[in-house]
Write an enzyme that holds these catalytic residues in place. Structure first.
Site, short mmCIF file in Angstrom:
data_model
loop_
_atom_site.label_atom_id
_atom_site.label_comp_id
_atom_site.label_asym_id
_atom_site.label_seq_id
_atom_site.Cartn_x
_atom_site.Cartn_y
_atom_site.Cartn_z
N ASP A 58 -3.72 -11.81 -13.05
CA ASP A 58 -4.70 -10.71 -13.04
C ASP A 58 -5.51 -10.75 -11.74
O ASP A 58 -6.73 -10.65 -11.76
CB ASP A 58 -5.61 -10.82 -14.27
CG ASP A 58 -6.24 -9.48 -14.64
OD1 ASP A 58 -5.88 -8.46 -14.02
OD2 ASP A 58 -7.09 -9.45 -15.55
N LYS A 84 -20.23 -17.13 -19.93
CA LYS A 84 -19.29 -16.08 -20.32
C LYS A 84 -19.14 -16.17 -21.84
O LYS A 84 -18.52 -17.11 -22.35
CB LYS A 84 -17.95 -16.32 -19.61
CG LYS A 84 -16.89 -15.30 -19.94
CD LYS A 84 -15.72 -15.38 -18.98
CE LYS A 84 -14.69 -14.31 -19.31
NZ LYS A 84 -13.65 -14.20 -18.31
N ALA A 89 -23.23 -8.49 -16.88
CA ALA A 89 -22.00 -7.70 -16.80
C ALA A 89 -21.25 -7.78 -18.11
O ALA A 89 -21.47 -8.69 -18.92
CB ALA A 89 -21.13 -8.21 -15.66
N LYS A 90 -20.36 -6.80 -18.29
CA LYS A 90 -19.51 -6.79 -19.48
C LYS A 90 -18.06 -6.69 -19.05
O LYS A 90 -17.72 -5.81 -18.25
CB LYS A 90 -19.85 -5.57 -20.33
CG LYS A 90 -20.56 -5.94 -21.60
CD LYS A 90 -20.74 -4.77 -22.50
CE LYS A 90 -21.49 -5.27 -23.73
NZ LYS A 90 -21.75 -4.24 -24.68
N THR A 110 -19.14 -10.94 -22.46
CA THR A 110 -20.36 -10.50 -21.80
C THR A 110 -20.83 -11.67 -20.95
O THR A 110 -20.80 -12.82 -21.39
CB THR A 110 -21.43 -10.13 -22.84
OG1 THR A 110 -20.86 -9.15 -23.71
CG2 THR A 110 -22.68 -9.57 -22.20
N ILE A 111 -21.26 -11.38 -19.72
CA ILE A 111 -21.70 -12.44 -18.83
C ILE A 111 -23.23 -12.48 -18.85
O ILE A 111 -23.89 -11.46 -18.63
CB ILE A 111 -21.22 -12.21 -17.37
CG1 ILE A 111 -19.72 -11.88 -17.33
CG2 ILE A 111 -21.55 -13.39 -16.48
CD1 ILE A 111 -18.78 -12.96 -17.79
N THR A 124 -13.31 -8.73 -22.54
CA THR A 124 -13.38 -9.64 -23.69
C THR A 124 -14.73 -10.34 -23.82
O THR A 124 -14.97 -11.02 -24.80
CB THR A 124 -12.32 -10.75 -23.55
OG1 THR A 124 -12.45 -11.33 -22.25
CG2 THR A 124 -10.92 -10.24 -23.75
N1 LIG Z 1 -19.99 -16.60 -12.90
C1 LIG Z 1 -20.38 -15.33 -12.71
N2 LIG Z 1 -21.47 -15.03 -11.98
C2 LIG Z 1 -21.84 -13.74 -11.78
N3 LIG Z 1 -21.16 -12.67 -12.25
C3 LIG Z 1 -20.07 -12.89 -12.99
C4 LIG Z 1 -19.63 -14.24 -13.28
N4 LIG Z 1 -18.50 -14.16 -14.03
C5 LIG Z 1 -18.26 -12.85 -14.20
N5 LIG Z 1 -19.18 -12.07 -13.60
C6 LIG Z 1 -19.24 -10.59 -13.58
O1 LIG Z 1 -18.78 -10.11 -14.84
C7 LIG Z 1 -17.59 -9.30 -14.70
C8 LIG Z 1 -16.64 -9.57 -15.86
O2 LIG Z 1 -16.29 -10.95 -15.87
P1 LIG Z 1 -14.83 -11.44 -16.30
O3 LIG Z 1 -13.79 -10.71 -15.49
O4 LIG Z 1 -14.80 -12.93 -16.25
O5 LIG Z 1 -14.83 -10.93 -17.82
P2 LIG Z 1 -13.61 -10.50 -18.76
O6 LIG Z 1 -14.16 -10.31 -20.12
O7 LIG Z 1 -12.52 -11.49 -18.57
O8 LIG Z 1 -13.24 -9.09 -18.17
P3 LIG Z 1 -11.89 -8.39 -17.63
O9 LIG Z 1 -10.76 -8.91 -18.43
O10 LIG Z 1 -12.20 -6.95 -17.85
O11 LIG Z 1 -11.77 -8.74 -16.17
C9 LIG Z 1 -17.01 -9.70 -13.32
O12 LIG Z 1 -16.27 -8.65 -12.74
C10 LIG Z 1 -18.28 -10.03 -12.53
O13 LIG Z 1 -18.84 -8.85 -11.99
#
Ligand SMILES: Nc1ncnc2c1ncn2[C@@H]1O[C@H](COP(=O)(O)OP(=O)(O)OP(=O)(O)O)[C@@H](O)[C@H]1O
Length: 461
Positions: free
Chosen positions: A256, A153, A127-128, A133-134, A131
């Site tokens: 959030d 992350k 996933a992305k 990429t997972i 900020t």
């Molecule tokens: N530990 C995890 N296991 C599986 N999927 C995950 C995990 N952490 C995050 N994801 C997936 O990745 C997506 C983005 O993760 P996250 O919200 O932590 O990123 P971000 O860069 O902080 O994004 P945003 O600020 O847009 O929410 C999540 O909505 C989820 O679908």
């Protein structure tokens, strides 16, 4: 019926308070605004020397090159933008394989179960986010030879602007300093922060947070795919309330709350994550000195009305509003308002009914609820949800923040106490077979593809 459709929300930062321009017109971080919000453990990783400070509006401005992170391998920000300059590296922090991890010994005290060095193998990106990429990574346990799956992350290194780079940095630091401290079955476990070295990810080192892997993805997907039964929704409602009540008790404003930030754990429990915009607003148990937050930070449809019109407001009370929106979306699949501002048709109608009926906290609460449900199309689907859930949602959606009930008081109500809720408090998420984690979070989800989830229902309270 008119409804505001449910769609993925991006996190917004309209919060300039943390980043200031100094006399040389360079961005600088203010100790009070940024580091004052971190727990004391943070300072075990960073040493801060104020080389030249000016006291301006009671905040100390840190000059560039004064914050050092000795555990880091190289300089994160270059000389033009340097706020963090990293001087030293301890050799033991250098990892061994293509994905390496470095842990400060002081971190080991906080996370004692983590071995010092772990080798990870990168599997794939799933996933992305805004900020980061997972990525799914695996680690082979040397003793049992079992393959353990984690989600890494990896924070993107944005080249676009200085401010964006700072935001990413602050985002990482916030998550890193808050999330590992939290210990609750409904909060995603962070295994350790780390630095990726020259690796399969990119050419240079970057920040990364290794977390428990949630192969069933996020709650957004499950709501979007309409795979949840009413029993699931009630169970989730209670888990969400438990997670947010815990954060409130720890005096952490999440800022959030949304289904995208709630993952489904391998044990079937909900796991709240994404603490990149969170703030520590006080000390647990201390009701007196709760610090206010500022700015429209979070995701538009979930933001409390005060975030738009107050300079400073209580982040904990704003989280209660976001929780109300989140529960409304969970049960009905639609937003009640696009944004909680007067120019939004249904929000302004909501406000005028509130004025006409003398408010939600008036004695005739149910007549207000009947009225809003009758008159506001986006709230009409609430007719078809359990009475207890409807009351909770509408009580949290109180524009008067002071009158939003505490999450503890909601958890204590007869309806919630009677709700069956999954409560598998096992932390044994690492010892699942490979087959079980073969589920791919990046693929579409259907009821059939869900890991058969036996509700381990127990009445907790
Ligand atoms: N530990 C995890 N296991 C599986 N999927 C995950 C995990 N952490 C995050 N994801 C997936 O990745 C997506 C983005 O993760 P996250 O919200 O932590 O990123 P971000 O860069 O902080 O994004 P945003 O600020 O847009 O929410 C999540 O909505 C989820 O679908």
């Amino acid at each position: 019926m008119t409804n505001y459709p449910f769609f993925r929300q991006g996190t917004i930062f309209v919060d300039n308070s943390a980043i200031q321009r100094n006399s040389e017109n360079k961005n600088s971080l203010s100790i009070e605004n940024i580091f004052g919000r971190f727990p004391k453990e943070f300072f075990q990783f960073f040493s801060i020397n104020v080389s030249k400070s000016t006291t301006k509006k009671s905040s100390v401005v840190i000059k560039p090159s004064t914050i050092t992170a000795p555990w880091l391998e190289n300089e994160y920000l270059d000389s033009n933008t340097s706020l963090l300059s990293v001087h030293s590296i301890q050799p033991s922090f250098i990892g061994m394989s293509d994905f390496a991890i470095g842990l400060d010994p002081s971190l080991k005290r906080i996370l004692p179960e983590i071995r010092f060095r772990l080798d990870f193998q990168h599997l794939k990106s799933i996933a992305k986010g805004a900020t980061s990429t997972i990525k799914v990574v695996t680690h082979r346990d040397k003793i049992t030879d079992a393959k353990i799956y984690y989600a890494a992350k990896v924070y993107r290194k944005t080249k676009t602007s200085h401010k964006k780079r700072l935001n990413t940095m602050v985002y990482f630091l916030r998550e890193w300093s808050i999330q590992p401290k939290l210990d609750h079955p409904n909060i995603l476990k962070v295994i350790c922060p780390c630095v990726t070295l020259t690796s399969v990810f990119n050419k240079s080192a970057g920040f990364c947070l290794v977390q428990e892997y949630c192969p069933q993805g996020d709650l957004f997907k499950q709501i979007e795919e309409k795979v949840l039964t009413l029993e699931d929704k009630c169970c989730y409602l209670k888990q969400i309330l438990q997670a947010v009540a815990y954060l409130q008790s720890q005096r952490i404003a999440h800022r959030d709350l949304k289904p995208e930030n709630i993952l489904i754990g391998r044990d079937g429990l909900l796991k709240l994550t994404d603490f990149g915009t969170s703030e520590i607003v006080g000390n647990p148990g201390d009701n007196e000195s709760i610090r206010f937050v500022s700015g429209a930070v979070g995701s538009l449809a979930y933001l409390a009305p005060e975030a738009f019109h107050e300079n400073e407001y209580c982040g904990l009370l704003a989280d209660r509003w976001s929780c109300g929106i989140l529960l409304k979306v969970l049960f009905t699949g639609y937003f009640p308002f696009k944004t909680s501002v007067k120019t939004d048709l249904y929000y302004s109608k909501y406000m005028s009914i509130l004025t006409d009926t003398c408010g939600i906290s008036s004695t005739d609460e149910s007549s207000f609820q009947t009225e809003v449900i009758k008159q506001i199309p986006t709230l009409q689907p609430l007719r078809y949800i359990p009475e207890g859930a409807k009351k909770i949602i509408l009580s949290l959606l109180n524009p008067d923040s002071q009158n939003r009930p505490s999450l503890d008081s909601i958890l204590g109500t007869a309806w919630v106490r009677k709700l069956d809720c999954c409560s598998n408090f096992s932390t044994d998420h690492e010892n699942k077979s490979l087959q079980e984690v073969d589920f791919d979070a990046s693929k579409p989800i259907t009821r059939k593809s869900l890991i058969p989830r036996i509700h381990n229902h127990q009445t907790l309270v």
